[in-house]
Every structure is written in C-alpha cells, then in structure tokens.
Design an enzyme around this catalytic site. Structure first.
Site, PDB file in Angstrom:
ATOM      1  N   ASN A 121       0.894  -1.191   0.078  1.00  0.00           N
ATOM      2  CA  ASN A 121       0.154  -0.114   0.057  1.00  0.00           C
ATOM      3  C   ASN A 121       0.852   1.191  -0.096  1.00  0.00           C
ATOM      4  OD1 ASN A 121      -1.710   2.137   0.717  1.00  0.00           O
ATOM      5  ND2 ASN A 121      -2.499   1.125   2.616  1.00  0.00           N
ATOM      6  N   LYS A 173       0.031   4.307  -0.283  1.00  0.00           N
ATOM      7  CA  LYS A 173      -0.683   5.312   0.299  1.00  0.00           C
ATOM      8  C   LYS A 173      -0.257   6.644  -0.461  1.00  0.00           C
ATOM      9  CE  LYS A 173       0.042   3.410   4.748  1.00  0.00           C
ATOM     10  NZ  LYS A 173      -0.121   3.355   6.198  1.00  0.00           N
ATOM     11  N   HIS A 191      -9.117   0.908   5.250  1.00  0.00           N
ATOM     12  CA  HIS A 191      -8.183   1.268   5.846  1.00  0.00           C
ATOM     13  C   HIS A 191      -8.389   1.940   7.069  1.00  0.00           C
ATOM     14  CE1 HIS A 191      -3.838   2.484   6.734  1.00  0.00           C
ATOM     15  NE2 HIS A 191      -3.725   1.286   6.251  1.00  0.00           N
ATOM     16  N   GLU A 195      -6.671   4.532   8.103  1.00  0.00           N
ATOM     17  CA  GLU A 195      -6.728   6.062   7.726  1.00  0.00           C
ATOM     18  C   GLU A 195      -7.790   6.328   7.218  1.00  0.00           C
ATOM     19  OE1 GLU A 195      -2.951   5.624   5.809  1.00  0.00           O
ATOM     20  OE2 GLU A 195      -1.905   5.040   7.449  1.00  0.00           O
ATOM     21  N   GLU A 223      -5.048  -5.223  10.799  1.00  0.00           N
ATOM     22  CA  GLU A 223      -4.140  -4.245  10.984  1.00  0.00           C
ATOM     23  C   GLU A 223      -4.230  -3.344  12.242  1.00  0.00           C
ATOM     24  OE1 GLU A 223      -2.231  -2.857   6.967  1.00  0.00           O
ATOM     25  OE2 GLU A 223      -3.749  -1.550   7.153  1.00  0.00           O
ATOM     26  N   GLY A 237       2.938   2.062  10.773  1.00  0.00           N
ATOM     27  CA  GLY A 237       3.963   2.829  10.647  1.00  0.00           C
ATOM     28  C   GLY A 237       4.568   3.484  11.816  1.00  0.00           C
ATOM     29  N   SER A 242       3.800  -2.414  10.062  1.00  0.00           N
ATOM     30  CA  SER A 242       5.030  -2.281  10.398  1.00  0.00           C
ATOM     31  C   SER A 242       5.729  -3.720   9.991  1.00  0.00           C
ATOM     32  CB  SER A 242       5.353  -1.925  11.974  1.00  0.00           C
ATOM     33  OG  SER A 242       5.115  -0.733  12.140  1.00  0.00           O
TER      34      SER A 242
HETATM   35  P1  PGA Z   1       3.164   0.082   7.481  1.00  0.00           P
HETATM   36  O1  PGA Z   1       1.522   0.344   6.922  1.00  0.00           O
HETATM   37  O2  PGA Z   1       3.655  -1.150   6.772  1.00  0.00           O
HETATM   38  O3  PGA Z   1       3.977   1.212   6.953  1.00  0.00           O
HETATM   39  O4  PGA Z   1       2.864   0.214   9.023  1.00  0.00           O
HETATM   40  C1  PGA Z   1       0.933  -0.447   6.989  1.00  0.00           C
HETATM   41  C2  PGA Z   1      -0.529  -0.193   6.255  1.00  0.00           C
HETATM   42  O5  PGA Z   1      -0.865   0.828   6.683  1.00  0.00           O
HETATM   43  O6  PGA Z   1      -1.313  -0.837   5.489  1.00  0.00           O
END
Ligand code: PGA
Length: 256
Positions: A15, A17, A96, A98, A166, A172, A210
């Site tokens: 992803n 983003k 997601h 976010e 997740e 992140g 992560s």
């Molecule tokens: P990350 O993000 O691997 O940077 O922690 C995962 C995600 O948001 O799908």
C-alpha cells in the site's frame, strides 16, 4: 459431495498510500520480475490513483486504495470501482484505518464499498484493526467482531475478499503484536469467516502494521497468517522483494 477446502492463497500486498510519483515506477520493474518468478504467491501493489495504469506490469496485480459506493455520478474527487477496474486494477483496499479515522468512514459505508468493488469485479482487501486504547483494554476481539459484522456483506468468497488485520497502533510505528497475539487474532477471524461464509475458511488473512524484511519470516511462520499488507516497506523494491520471497518460501513448505 462437498469439495475439500482449498488452502488460502498467499498474498503480498503493498500500500503506497499517498506516496510516489512517476519516478517511483522504476521500483516496479524489479517487483514485477520477482512476482513473475514467484507464481505461488499473489503480489499486489496499490499505488496512488494517477499511477494505476502506468504501474501495470505482467505478473503484478494492481489495486486501488479506496473506491466510491456508486459506479458514476456527481461526486467530485471520488473514484468508482468501475474506474479502478477500467484503469487496470483487480484489487482495492477498503476500510483502511486511515480512511476510518481521517475520513470518518464507518462499517456501513465500508460494507457498501465492498459490494461496489465486487460488482465491478475487484477483489477487496478489507482492513480491520483495533486502536491502541482498545488494545490496552483487552478489547481487540470485540472491536474486530463489530468491524467484521458491519463491514463484510453477504457474498464474501475467497476470490472477492481478502481480510487484513491491521492493529492501528502498529501502522507506521515500528511496533508489532507478538506472533502469539497475531495467531490468536487470526484464528478468531478465521473461525468467524468459516462460520459466516460457505468457503470462509479459504479467505486469505493478511497481517499489516510495520512489516519489514526483518520481521517477515517470523510473521509469515505464524499460524493462520497468509501474507501481509505492507505500507512503508512496499515503497522500495529492495524492501518489498525480500518480503515477497520470504512469503513464497513459507508457501513452498506446504508442498512437501
Ligand atoms: P506500515 O503500513 O507497513 O507502514 O506500518 C501498513 C498499512 O497501513 O497498511
């Protein structure tokens, strides 16, 4: 006679983003070459919408990061599932964290988006996960149950749906749950899907939050983990390709 259940397919999904311009597409030549050499796994990259078509490479699946519930209409700034499909996508990330936290998406809306994605012929990667507060309170499974019930409509199949667990606090941050925690959450999701859908136990369950080349082997060796949804580490081939390779190695263990 009922067919024997198939093992869920292994999926490495990236992803991007809101990262990447055309210059970033160079990364995908190496990712796609790796994808072609690892046909035992499904490799997906979800770039920002303007890069969807230029990201297309043989052997690599392409996904959107969100879609609207309608196929077309007066929705300035939005993108429909049909448009993603038309641009060459075969997957779309939905729900997601976010989108849930920064764009106020709730389970009912995400459920409608799932139906829209399926209608357009896309495989939806449904994200669910608990907040740090819910985790600290020990409410993880309660939160996931509400999200699963609310955001996954009737008709989910292993072809049209992938579920990504997740934990919001792991995205992140460099923090991850322990393999034991991931295993118990994935077992819970697997059992719920199995009870709810005819072939629910065949739906791929990804872990996200992560994931790096350093922790991928431990995560992929965890029971009921069928792959990963990767954010930061998917932006560069030198990080994502080793994650794909590690997943493929895990898959090949099942062949003996
Ligand atoms: P990350 O993000 O691997 O940077 O922690 C995962 C995600 O948001 O799908």
């Amino acid at each position: 006679m009922k067919d024997l259940p198939q093992r869920p397919r292994k999926v490495a999904a990236g992803n991007w983003k809101m990262n990447g311009t055309r210059a970033a597409l160079d990364q995908l030549d190496r990712v796609a070459a790796a994808a072609r050499s690892l046909p035992e796994i499904t490799s997906v990259i979800c770039p920002p919408a303007p890069l969807l078509s230029p990201a297309i490479r043989p052997g690599l699946c392409i996904g959107g990061q969100d879609c609207h519930t309608d196929a077309a209409g007066a929705h300035t700034g939005e993108i429909s599932a049909e448009m993603l499909r038309d641009a060459g996508a075969n997957h779309v990330i939905l729900g997601h964290s976010e989108r849930r936290t920064k764009h106020g998406e709730n389970d009912a809306l995400i459920s409608s988006k799932m139906a829209a994605a399926w209608h357009a012929g896309l495989t939806a990667i449904l994200c669910i996960g608990e907040s740090e507060t819910a985790y600290a309170r020990g409410d993880t499974l309660d939160v996931l149950l509400v999200q699963l019930r609310g955001s996954l409509p009737d008709g989910a199949t292993p072809e049209n749906t992938i579920v990504a667990y997740e934990p919001v606090w792991a995205i992140g941050t460099g923090q991850t749950p322990t393999p034991r925690e991931i295993a118990s959450v994935h077992r819970f999701i697997r059992n719920w899907l199995d009870a709810r859908f005819e072939r629910g136990c065949e739906i791929s369950l990804l872990y996200g939050g992560s994931v790096t080349p350093d922790n991928a082997a431990e995560i992929f060796a965890t029971e009921d983990v069928d792959g990963a949804l990767v954010g930061g580490a998917s932006l560069r081939a030198e990080n994502f390709v080793p994650i794909m390779t590690t997943l493929a190695r895990q898959e090949s263990r099942h062949d003996f």
